[in-house]
Design a protein around this motif. Structure first.
Motif, PDB file in Angstrom:
ATOM      1  N   GLU A 105      -1.750  -1.899  -7.067  1.00  0.00           N
ATOM      2  CA  GLU A 105      -0.728  -2.645  -7.806  1.00  0.00           C
ATOM      3  C   GLU A 105       0.498  -1.794  -8.106  1.00  0.00           C
ATOM      4  O   GLU A 105       1.629  -2.200  -7.837  1.00  0.00           O
ATOM      5  CB  GLU A 105      -1.297  -3.161  -9.131  1.00  0.00           C
ATOM      6  CG  GLU A 105      -2.087  -4.424  -9.021  1.00  0.00           C
ATOM      7  CD  GLU A 105      -2.502  -4.939 -10.391  1.00  0.00           C
ATOM      8  OE1 GLU A 105      -1.835  -4.594 -11.405  1.00  0.00           O
ATOM      9  OE2 GLU A 105      -3.489  -5.680 -10.463  1.00  0.00           O
ATOM     10  N   VAL A 109       4.379  -2.365  -6.716  1.00  0.00           N
ATOM     11  CA  VAL A 109       5.494  -2.539  -7.650  1.00  0.00           C
ATOM     12  C   VAL A 109       6.571  -1.487  -7.394  1.00  0.00           C
ATOM     13  O   VAL A 109       7.765  -1.803  -7.311  1.00  0.00           O
ATOM     14  CB  VAL A 109       4.983  -2.474  -9.105  1.00  0.00           C
ATOM     15  CG1 VAL A 109       6.144  -2.325 -10.090  1.00  0.00           C
ATOM     16  CG2 VAL A 109       4.164  -3.712  -9.437  1.00  0.00           C
ATOM     17  N   LEU A 166       6.192  -5.848 -12.425  1.00  0.00           N
ATOM     18  CA  LEU A 166       4.927  -6.524 -12.685  1.00  0.00           C
ATOM     19  C   LEU A 166       5.100  -7.517 -13.828  1.00  0.00           C
ATOM     20  O   LEU A 166       5.620  -7.176 -14.883  1.00  0.00           O
ATOM     21  CB  LEU A 166       3.858  -5.494 -13.060  1.00  0.00           C
ATOM     22  CG  LEU A 166       2.510  -6.058 -13.520  1.00  0.00           C
ATOM     23  CD1 LEU A 166       1.804  -6.776 -12.384  1.00  0.00           C
ATOM     24  CD2 LEU A 166       1.633  -4.933 -14.075  1.00  0.00           C
ATOM     25  N   HIS A 224      -1.425  -9.603 -14.534  1.00  0.00           N
ATOM     26  CA  HIS A 224      -2.606  -9.627 -13.659  1.00  0.00           C
ATOM     27  C   HIS A 224      -3.544 -10.701 -14.197  1.00  0.00           C
ATOM     28  O   HIS A 224      -3.924 -10.673 -15.368  1.00  0.00           O
ATOM     29  CB  HIS A 224      -3.323  -8.277 -13.647  1.00  0.00           C
ATOM     30  CG  HIS A 224      -4.523  -8.258 -12.752  1.00  0.00           C
ATOM     31  ND1 HIS A 224      -4.582  -7.511 -11.607  1.00  0.00           N
ATOM     32  CD2 HIS A 224      -5.711  -8.928 -12.808  1.00  0.00           C
ATOM     33  CE1 HIS A 224      -5.743  -7.708 -11.011  1.00  0.00           C
ATOM     34  NE2 HIS A 224      -6.443  -8.573 -11.723  1.00  0.00           N
TER      35      HIS A 224
END
Length: 213
Positions: A170, A174, A181, A184
């Motif tokens: 992740e 990003v 972000l 999630h």
């Protein structure tokens, strides 16, 4: 137009659940203009079941039976998905101060007809895009290609929603994409309105911040 366009890095990455959470967080309208395949239910029905009455869920403009790319499903029924019909319907759905959350199908380069793609639609809608990603072998490539396509097309991006199992990549996606972000959304033990309300609340502050930029 006050539009938010939800796309994914591919098919089955969690766009519909993310769309439900975004719409719930904003008290927004939800609309999927093109549904291809409905034998097992539609994304519109799913969002309607998962969100509270504060979310207005609109019916599809094109509802195609074949579970395939929209251009193929439409061809099988002898019709052509028309850009102007979608844009006109989007204009009709506008409400001052209330976002319209529009869910695509598959990814940005899924064709709606012979020469028109969801990327073209997102740009024509003047929408801010939210990209939904999952972690799987090849997802870094798919994520960064999606980001590259959006940047090259000059389409504004609000940020990423990652879904499913924890993502070891992740932070890298990003950083490499340059897009922030948002949230999630983990895999749901039980997918229900309570799950959506919980994650809508968790993402709301960050979502509002990024959409206001």
């Amino acid at each position: 137009m006050n539009n938010i366009f939800i796309t994914g890095i591919g098919t089955g990455v969690g766009k519909t659940v993310a769309s439900a959470c975004v719409a719930e967080a904003l008290g927004a309208q939800y609309w999927k203009p093109v549904q291809a395949g409905f034998e097992d239910g539609t994304d519109t029905e799913t969002v309607r079941e998962l969100t509270s009455p504060q979310v207005t869920v609109h019916d599809e403009l094109y509802r195609l039976a074949m579970p395939a790319s929209p251009h193929l499903a439409a061809r099988a029924e002898g019709i052509v998905v028309q850009e102007e019909r979608i844009l006109e319907r989007a204009r009709q759905l506008q409400q001052p101060g209330r976002p319209l959350v529009i869910e695509g199908a598959g990814g940005l380069m899924v064709p709606l007809n012979g020469d028109y793609f969801f990327l073209d639609l997102a740009r024509a809608l003047g929408a801010k895009v939210i990209v939904v990603a999952q972690n799987y072998l090849g997802s870094i490539n798919h994520s960064l290609l999606t980001a590259m396509a959006l940047r090259n097309a000059g389409v504004p991006v609000a940020g990423w929603i990652f879904s499913g199992a924890d993502h070891s990549n992740e932070a890298d996606v990003v950083e490499w994409s340059g897009y922030p972000l948002i949230s999630h959304i983990p895999a749901a033990g039980r997918l229900n309105p309570e799950f959506v309300a919980l994650h809508a609340g968790l993402m709301q502050p960050r979502l509002l911040e990024l959409l206001s930029r």
